[in-house]
Design a protein around this motif. Structure first.
Motif, PDB file in Angstrom:
ATOM      1  N   ALA A   1       0.815  -1.210   0.000  1.00 17.05           N
ATOM      2  CA  ALA A   1       0.000   0.000   0.000  1.00 17.05           C
ATOM      3  C   ALA A   1       0.851   1.263   0.000  1.00 17.05           C
ATOM      4  CB  ALA A   1      -0.940   0.001   1.206  1.00 17.05           C
ATOM      5  N   ALA A   2       1.982   1.235   0.688  1.00 16.68           N
ATOM      6  CA  ALA A   2       2.855   2.411   0.769  1.00 16.68           C
ATOM      7  C   ALA A   2       4.252   1.960   1.151  1.00 16.68           C
ATOM      8  CB  ALA A   2       2.327   3.404   1.804  1.00 16.68           C
ATOM      9  N   THR A   3       5.220   2.823   0.859  1.00 17.47           N
ATOM     10  CA  THR A   3       6.610   2.573   1.236  1.00 17.47           C
ATOM     11  C   THR A   3       6.943   3.406   2.452  1.00 17.47           C
ATOM     12  OG1 THR A   3       7.208   2.191  -1.082  1.00 17.47           O
ATOM     13  CG2 THR A   3       9.009   2.647   0.457  1.00 17.47           C
ATOM     14  N   PHE A   4       7.573   2.772   3.428  1.00 19.95           N
ATOM     15  CA  PHE A   4       7.860   3.474   4.679  1.00 19.95           C
ATOM     16  C   PHE A   4       8.692   4.730   4.441  1.00 19.95           C
ATOM     17  CE2 PHE A   4      10.713   4.342   8.243  1.00 19.95           C
ATOM     18  CZ  PHE A   4       9.782   4.600   9.240  1.00 19.95           C
ATOM     19  N   SER A   5       8.316   5.796   5.170  1.00 20.78           N
ATOM     20  CA  SER A   5       9.057   7.059   5.112  1.00 20.78           C
ATOM     21  C   SER A   5       9.215   7.586   6.535  1.00 20.78           C
ATOM     22  CB  SER A   5       8.310   8.079   4.254  1.00 20.78           C
ATOM     23  OG  SER A   5       8.890   9.358   4.385  1.00 20.78           O
ATOM     24  N   TRP A   6      10.403   8.138   6.827  1.00 21.00           N
ATOM     25  CA  TRP A   6      10.629   8.702   8.150  1.00 21.00           C
ATOM     26  C   TRP A   6       9.704   9.886   8.415  1.00 21.00           C
ATOM     27  CZ3 TRP A   6      12.866   6.054  11.746  1.00 21.00           C
ATOM     28  CH2 TRP A   6      13.823   5.096  11.422  1.00 21.00           C
ATOM     29  N   SER A   7       9.159  10.473   7.368  1.00 19.63           N
ATOM     30  CA  SER A   7       8.227  11.584   7.567  1.00 19.63           C
ATOM     31  C   SER A   7       6.976  11.144   8.299  1.00 19.63           C
ATOM     32  CB  SER A   7       7.842  12.212   6.218  1.00 19.63           C
ATOM     33  OG  SER A   7       7.103  11.294   5.424  1.00 19.63           O
ATOM     34  N   TRP A   8       6.667   9.833   8.241  1.00 12.80           N
ATOM     35  CA  TRP A   8       5.515   9.331   8.980  1.00 12.80           C
ATOM     36  C   TRP A   8       5.681   9.565  10.478  1.00 12.80           C
ATOM     37  CZ3 TRP A   8       4.610   3.717   6.670  1.00 12.80           C
ATOM     38  CH2 TRP A   8       4.279   3.847   5.317  1.00 12.80           C
ATOM     39  N   LEU A   9       6.923   9.552  10.948  1.00 12.00           N
ATOM     40  CA  LEU A   9       7.181   9.683  12.375  1.00 12.00           C
ATOM     41  C   LEU A   9       7.299  11.125  12.829  1.00 12.00           C
ATOM     42  CD1 LEU A   9       9.797   6.819  12.866  1.00 12.00           C
ATOM     43  CD2 LEU A   9       7.353   6.766  13.358  1.00 12.00           C
ATOM     44  N   TRP A  10       7.632  12.031  11.902  1.00 14.55           N
ATOM     45  CA  TRP A  10       7.823  13.434  12.302  1.00 14.55           C
ATOM     46  C   TRP A  10       6.688  14.319  11.800  1.00 14.55           C
ATOM     47  CZ3 TRP A  10      11.091  13.062  15.932  1.00 14.55           C
ATOM     48  CH2 TRP A  10      12.148  12.167  15.863  1.00 14.55           C
ATOM     49  N   GLY A  11       6.273  14.106  10.557  1.00 19.82           N
ATOM     50  CA  GLY A  11       5.095  14.791  10.042  1.00 19.82           C
ATOM     51  C   GLY A  11       5.255  16.244   9.659  1.00 19.82           C
ATOM     52  N   PHE A  12       6.469  16.780   9.771  1.00 20.40           N
ATOM     53  CA  PHE A  12       6.649  18.206   9.500  1.00 20.40           C
ATOM     54  C   PHE A  12       6.195  18.556   8.089  1.00 20.40           C
ATOM     55  CE2 PHE A  12      10.324  17.585  12.605  1.00 20.40           C
ATOM     56  CZ  PHE A  12       9.563  18.008  13.679  1.00 20.40           C
ATOM     57  N   GLY A  13       5.326  19.541   7.967  1.00 22.55           N
ATOM     58  CA  GLY A  13       4.863  20.010   6.675  1.00 22.55           C
ATOM     59  C   GLY A  13       3.772  19.163   6.050  1.00 22.55           C
ATOM     60  N   HIS A  14       3.301  18.142   6.764  1.00 18.52           N
ATOM     61  CA  HIS A  14       2.318  17.231   6.170  1.00 18.52           C
ATOM     62  C   HIS A  14       0.965  17.250   6.876  1.00 18.52           C
ATOM     63  CE1 HIS A  14       5.249  15.311   3.486  1.00 18.52           C
ATOM     64  NE2 HIS A  14       6.104  15.365   4.499  1.00 18.52           N
ATOM     65  N   PHE A  15       0.805  18.089   7.883  1.00 16.02           N
ATOM     66  CA  PHE A  15      -0.448  18.101   8.632  1.00 16.02           C
ATOM     67  C   PHE A  15      -1.488  19.054   8.043  1.00 16.02           C
ATOM     68  CE2 PHE A  15       2.267  16.444  12.114  1.00 16.02           C
ATOM     69  CZ  PHE A  15       1.502  15.344  12.459  1.00 16.02           C
ATOM     70  N   GLY A  16      -1.089  19.914   7.140  1.00 14.02           N
ATOM     71  CA  GLY A  16      -2.034  20.884   6.597  1.00 14.02           C
ATOM     72  C   GLY A  16      -2.231  22.087   7.497  1.00 14.02           C
ATOM     73  N   GLY A  17      -1.136  22.521   8.136  1.00 11.10           N
ATOM     74  CA  GLY A  17      -1.208  23.717   8.973  1.00 11.10           C
ATOM     75  C   GLY A  17      -1.685  23.434  10.381  1.00 11.10           C
ATOM     76  N   ILE A  18      -1.864  24.517  11.146  1.00 10.37           N
ATOM     77  CA  ILE A  18      -2.270  24.400  12.550  1.00 10.37           C
ATOM     78  C   ILE A  18      -3.625  23.713  12.685  1.00 10.37           C
ATOM     79  CG2 ILE A  18      -2.922  25.704  14.615  1.00 10.37           C
ATOM     80  CD1 ILE A  18       0.039  25.680  14.127  1.00 10.37           C
ATOM     81  N   LYS A  19      -4.546  24.063  11.801  1.00  8.49           N
ATOM     82  CA  LYS A  19      -5.882  23.471  11.869  1.00  8.49           C
ATOM     83  C   LYS A  19      -5.822  21.958  11.695  1.00  8.49           C
ATOM     84  CE  LYS A  19     -10.433  23.636   9.627  1.00  8.49           C
ATOM     85  NZ  LYS A  19     -11.248  24.304   8.583  1.00  8.49           N
ATOM     86  N   GLY A  20      -5.060  21.500  10.708  1.00  6.66           N
ATOM     87  CA  GLY A  20      -4.938  20.068  10.459  1.00  6.66           C
ATOM     88  C   GLY A  20      -4.241  19.349  11.597  1.00  6.66           C
ATOM     89  N   PHE A  21      -3.196  19.977  12.138  1.00  4.69           N
ATOM     90  CA  PHE A  21      -2.461  19.354  13.244  1.00  4.69           C
ATOM     91  C   PHE A  21      -3.341  19.229  14.484  1.00  4.69           C
ATOM     92  CE2 PHE A  21       0.024  19.916  17.149  1.00  4.69           C
ATOM     93  CZ  PHE A  21       0.793  18.766  17.090  1.00  4.69           C
TER      94      PHE A  21
END
Length: 475
Positions: free
Chosen positions: A163-183
């Motif tokens: 389904a997906a390839t592991f990425s370290w971004s999964w653990l940190w999430g920086f820039g992937h939450f969609g801003g303060i509202k998404g986080f």
């Protein structure tokens, strides 16, 4: 008890779709960034529990450290969140149990309500019979649940997926939450995942060496469930597509995960883990709400009848009976709200708002209670100062931010239930409840012998305030 309270299998089964809808592939990061401040709140509970052994926990601590009205709000937040959870917990219990026999039955809301209600009533009976039998039941149910999750989680990571390839971004999430509202939306859901570890604080009057064991149990619980959440959530990302996770018509995701690791039998085993987890967390949630009501009844901030304990079983039988009746009424009413998945989404958001309130207040309370000792050592500054304060600010942020962004029905459930507490608070304040009097003993760590928060032990044997019955040391 703390592990059972957070209910790892139940939380993953019932809430992962909601979390993925808010955070996508960076759901593990949402759990991480919520775990850090949540651990700060666990430290707060640990050190507040050293100063005041009370079944009401944050209700008593916040009231004595900050202000009685805030203490009542803290206790009421737990009461209403736990009551709403009776529906949110019982529905998946029924749904997953039925899925062992028929997928058609599992998708029937009325059937899920019926089976869930039976499971709930059985747990209510165990809670009524005393803390000792409750603890023994939890050892069995939670032990099996955790063993299954660890085995299948690690096996799924080794197996991998397409389904997906592991990425370290999964653990940190920086820039992937969609801003303060998404986080903030994702973190509120993550807070619901962790909620329940603090049941150990509500059991303090029934726990041997409670000043140490109750707080330690909460700390171990937060760390333990975080590890389980991360392993399973990463495995789900690898094996199941984001579209399938959020599709209400897809098979239960833990069933899919189990069948991937062990085709045929794996899915059934994971369903058993979810059923055990759900039943276990219904039991711990009943403990939390009934012990809180017991403490409030004892202080006469709600009808004093709630402060009665059974002469034989030493449990708050009146509080248990009332919660059971109210919850059964909510089971029936919940059918009008729509599908199980919609009920769960609304309940998770509403409960998230409510638990953010009493967690934040507890974080502020420990800083105030230990304010004269915070600068005595580095460990004091971290564990009763900066970390709990950061956790409190984080929870307050989640509450405010989500109040501005959540849909109207979720706000109405979350804040409306909280607002109902104004009625008993005003009534018993006017009637002159001792709890609201300015002469009530303040919670102050300087009255204890603990100088170092990390290593020192408080010797303040603060007994539960108020009059009425007490709960026996049992566990």
């Amino acid at each position: 008890m703390a592990l059972a309270g957070s209910a790892p299998a139940y939380s993953l089964a019932s809430t992962t779709a909601v979390l993925v809808g808010a955070a996508g592939l960076v759901s593990p990061a949402a759990l991480l960034w919520c775990a850090i401040p949540m651990l700060g709140i666990a430290w707060a509970f640990n050190y507040l529990g050293r100063l005041d052994v009370n079944a009401g926990a944050s209700y008593s601590w916040v009231g004595r450290a900050l202000h009685p009205s805030l203490g009542f709000l803290s206790g009421w937040s737990l009461v209403v969140s736990a009551t709403i959870f009776m529906v949110a917990g019982s529905l998946p219990a029924g749904q997953y149990t039925l899925s062992l026999f028929s997928s058609d039955w599992a998708n029937n809301t009325w059937a899920s309500i019926g089976v869930g209600a039976v499971a709930f009533l059985i747990m209510a009976l165990l809670v009524l019979l005393g803390a000792r039998i409750t603890a023994h039941a939890q050892w069995i149910m939670t032990g099996i649940e955790v063993a299954i999750l660890v085995a299948f989680g690690l096996a799924a990571l080794i197996h991998g997926g397409s389904a997906a390839t592991f990425s370290w971004s999964w653990l940190w999430g920086f820039g992937h939450f969609g801003g303060i509202k998404g986080f903030s939306a994702a973190a509120l859901v993550a807070a619901f995942y962790f909620w329940g570890w603090d049941v150990t604080a509500n059991l303090s009057e029934e726990t041997s060496n409670s000043k140490r064991n109750s707080g330690l149990g909460g700390l171990v619980g937060v760390v333990g469930v975080f590890a389980l959440f991360e392993v399973i959530t990463i495995a789900v990302n690898l094996i199941i597509s984001q579209k399938d996770i959020t599709d209400p018509n897809s098979p239960p995701l833990l069933t899919t995960l189990g069948n991937t690791v062990w085709p045929g039998a794996g899915g059934k085993i994971m369903v058993i883990a979810v059923v055990l987890s759900t039943i276990a967390t219904l039991e711990t949630t009943l403990i939390q709400v009934t012990r809180s009501l017991f403490a409030m009844g004892r202080d006469r901030t709600v009808p004093s009848v709630f402060g009665r304990s059974h002469s034989r079983w030493q449990t708050p039988w009146v509080a248990i009976a009332v919660v059971v009746v109210v919850s059964l009424g909510l089971f029936v009413a919940s059918n009008s709200l729509g599908s199980v998945s919609k009920i769960m989404a609304d309940a998770v958001a509403a409960i998230g708002l409510q638990i953010a309130v009493y967690y934040a207040l507890a974080g502020f309370a420990v800083v105030v209670a230990y304010r004269k000792l915070v600068l005595k050592s580095v460990s004091n500054a971290i564990f009763v100062g900066l970390w709990p304060l950061a956790g409190a600010v984080f929870m307050a942020f989640l509450f405010v931010e989500n109040c501005m962004n959540l849909p109207g029905v979720q706000i109405a459930i979350g804040l409306g239930a909280l607002a109902l507490g104004i009625i008993p608070m005003t009534w018993y304040w006017i009637k002159g409840s001792e709890y609201y009097r300015t002469g009530t003993q303040r919670l102050d760590a300087t009255a204890a012998d603990a100088v170092d928060a990390l290593y020192g032990e408080s010797t303040l044997a603060a007994s539960a305030s108020g009059t009425g019955d007490s709960l026996a040391t049992d566990i």
